[in-house]
Design a protein around this motif. Structure first.
Motif, PDB file in Angstrom:
ATOM      1  N   LEU A  80       0.837  -1.198   0.000  1.00  0.00           N
ATOM      2  CA  LEU A  80       0.000   0.000   0.000  1.00  0.00           C
ATOM      3  C   LEU A  80       0.871   1.248   0.000  1.00  0.00           C
ATOM      4  CD1 LEU A  80      -2.768   1.376   0.252  1.00  0.00           C
ATOM      5  CD2 LEU A  80      -2.579   1.071   2.730  1.00  0.00           C
ATOM      6  N   GLY A  81       1.940   1.209   0.796  1.00  0.00           N
ATOM      7  CA  GLY A  81       2.822   2.360   0.837  1.00  0.00           C
ATOM      8  C   GLY A  81       3.875   2.245   1.918  1.00  0.00           C
ATOM      9  N   ILE A  82       4.798   3.203   1.857  1.00  0.00           N
ATOM     10  CA  ILE A  82       5.854   3.330   2.854  1.00  0.00           C
ATOM     11  C   ILE A  82       5.634   4.671   3.536  1.00  0.00           C
ATOM     12  CG2 ILE A  82       8.342   3.440   3.237  1.00  0.00           C
ATOM     13  CD1 ILE A  82       8.616   1.832   0.575  1.00  0.00           C
ATOM     14  N   TYR A  83       5.422   4.620   4.841  1.00  0.00           N
ATOM     15  CA  TYR A  83       5.033   5.804   5.616  1.00  0.00           C
ATOM     16  C   TYR A  83       6.136   6.121   6.620  1.00  0.00           C
ATOM     17  CZ  TYR A  83       0.597   4.927   3.387  1.00  0.00           C
ATOM     18  OH  TYR A  83      -0.378   4.734   2.441  1.00  0.00           O
ATOM     19  N   THR A  84       6.888   7.204   6.337  1.00  0.00           N
ATOM     20  CA  THR A  84       8.035   7.566   7.163  1.00  0.00           C
ATOM     21  C   THR A  84       8.060   9.056   7.479  1.00  0.00           C
ATOM     22  OG1 THR A  84       9.406   7.844   5.194  1.00  0.00           O
ATOM     23  CG2 THR A  84       9.444   5.666   6.258  1.00  0.00           C
ATOM     24  N   ASP A  85       6.910   9.668   7.567  1.00  0.00           N
ATOM     25  CA  ASP A  85       6.821  11.110   7.772  1.00  0.00           C
ATOM     26  C   ASP A  85       7.384  11.500   9.141  1.00  0.00           C
ATOM     27  OD1 ASP A  85       6.034  13.790   8.112  1.00  0.00           O
ATOM     28  OD2 ASP A  85       4.182  13.490   6.990  1.00  0.00           O
ATOM     29  N   PRO A  86       8.456  12.298   9.182  1.00  0.00           N
ATOM     30  CA  PRO A  86       9.029  12.692  10.477  1.00  0.00           C
ATOM     31  C   PRO A  86       8.111  13.596  11.297  1.00  0.00           C
ATOM     32  CG  PRO A  86      10.158  13.827   8.687  1.00  0.00           C
ATOM     33  CD  PRO A  86       9.204  12.840   8.054  1.00  0.00           C
ATOM     34  N   ARG A  87       7.051  14.115  10.691  1.00  0.00           N
ATOM     35  CA  ARG A  87       6.084  14.928  11.452  1.00  0.00           C
ATOM     36  C   ARG A  87       5.131  14.049  12.256  1.00  0.00           C
ATOM     37  NH1 ARG A  87       2.867  18.005   7.402  1.00  0.00           N
ATOM     38  NH2 ARG A  87       2.997  15.972   6.409  1.00  0.00           N
ATOM     39  N   HIS A  88       5.167  12.727  12.022  1.00  0.00           N
ATOM     40  CA  HIS A  88       4.338  11.795  12.802  1.00  0.00           C
ATOM     41  C   HIS A  88       5.249  11.083  13.799  1.00  0.00           C
ATOM     42  CE1 HIS A  88       1.590   7.992  12.943  1.00  0.00           C
ATOM     43  NE2 HIS A  88       1.568   8.675  14.069  1.00  0.00           N
ATOM     44  N   VAL A  89       5.054  11.392  15.074  1.00  0.00           N
ATOM     45  CA  VAL A  89       5.801  10.725  16.135  1.00  0.00           C
ATOM     46  C   VAL A  89       4.811  10.112  17.119  1.00  0.00           C
ATOM     47  CG1 VAL A  89       7.854  12.180  15.914  1.00  0.00           C
ATOM     48  CG2 VAL A  89       6.069  12.809  17.543  1.00  0.00           C
ATOM     49  N   ILE A  90       5.265   9.047  17.748  1.00  0.00           N
ATOM     50  CA  ILE A  90       4.443   8.329  18.720  1.00  0.00           C
ATOM     51  C   ILE A  90       5.187   8.332  20.040  1.00  0.00           C
ATOM     52  CG2 ILE A  90       3.307   6.141  19.264  1.00  0.00           C
ATOM     53  CD1 ILE A  90       4.308   6.181  15.822  1.00  0.00           C
ATOM     54  N   ALA A  91       4.555   8.904  21.069  1.00  0.00           N
ATOM     55  CA  ALA A  91       5.143   8.959  22.403  1.00  0.00           C
ATOM     56  C   ALA A  91       4.558   7.827  23.239  1.00  0.00           C
ATOM     57  CB  ALA A  91       4.853  10.305  23.047  1.00  0.00           C
ATOM     58  N   TYR A  92       5.441   7.032  23.835  1.00  0.00           N
ATOM     59  CA  TYR A  92       5.029   5.907  24.673  1.00  0.00           C
ATOM     60  C   TYR A  92       5.217   6.258  26.144  1.00  0.00           C
ATOM     61  CZ  TYR A  92       4.960   3.228  20.358  1.00  0.00           C
ATOM     62  OH  TYR A  92       4.666   2.788  19.096  1.00  0.00           O
ATOM     63  N   ALA A  93       4.487   5.562  26.991  1.00  0.00           N
ATOM     64  CA  ALA A  93       4.509   5.837  28.432  1.00  0.00           C
ATOM     65  C   ALA A  93       5.897   5.644  29.044  1.00  0.00           C
ATOM     66  CB  ALA A  93       3.495   4.949  29.152  1.00  0.00           C
ATOM     67  N   ASP A  94       6.735   4.806  28.424  1.00  0.00           N
ATOM     68  CA  ASP A  94       8.076   4.568  28.977  1.00  0.00           C
ATOM     69  C   ASP A  94       9.082   5.654  28.599  1.00  0.00           C
ATOM     70  OD1 ASP A  94       8.630   4.080  26.288  1.00  0.00           O
ATOM     71  OD2 ASP A  94       9.229   1.993  26.586  1.00  0.00           O
ATOM     72  N   GLY A  95       8.634   6.690  27.858  1.00  0.00           N
ATOM     73  CA  GLY A  95       9.514   7.796  27.483  1.00  0.00           C
ATOM     74  C   GLY A  95      10.030   7.731  26.055  1.00  0.00           C
TER      75      GLY A  95
END
Length: 156
Positions: A80-95
């Protein structure tokens, strides 16, 4: 409290600290419905998928993760695609704050029974026309939009 927060093009987002290869599957059945799972870590509806483990291919990881999260066995049918947008970040509870890095595959179901896991609270098939009002991160909506448009692999 959420164990995961997705940010997209948000100036208040924390800076990424890691980059981890992952994959997801847009599984469509013969009626054109899309398989979605409701994530335990965010409460959002999402495509099944996850990160690679040592010794497996990304395709194997997506098949494994889909089985673990939804109960279904799938066959990958395309990219479908390759999604590597640096504007999309995911913050996890462990830091950890992870920059998006997902190869999204198209897939079809082969068998199994819909089932929730420790990573999903609900699993269901959705007609694409019925997903406008469900809780979903915009990056997943983007992937579904690319699939509906049929424009070929997205690179971005």
């Amino acid at each position: 409290m959420s164990q995961r927060v997705d940010y997209f093009d948000d100036p208040s987002a924390p800076a990424a600290t890691s980059l981890v290869p992952g994959g997801s599957a847009l599984v469509a059945d013969e009626q054109g419905r899309i398989l979605l799972q409701r994530r335990t870590d965010s409460g959002n509806w999402s495509l099944p998928g996850g990160t690679m483990e040592l010794g497996e291919t990304l395709g194997d990881a997506v098949i494994r993760e889909t089985r673990e999260e939804t109960g279904l066995d799938i066959e990958l049918t395309g990219i479908l695609g390759i999604y590597t947008d640096p504007r999309h970040v995911i913050a996890y509870a462990d830091g950890e704050v992870r920059q998006e890095f997902v190869v999204a595959f198209t897939a079809r179901p082969l068998g199994g029974e819909l089932a929730v896991s420790d990573e999903s609270t609900e699993v269901a098939w959705f007609d694409p026309a019925d997903i406008a009002d469900i809780r979903m991160h915009e990056s997943v909506r983007l992937r579904i939009g690319h699939w509906l448009a049929g424009t070929g692999p997205h690179i971005g």
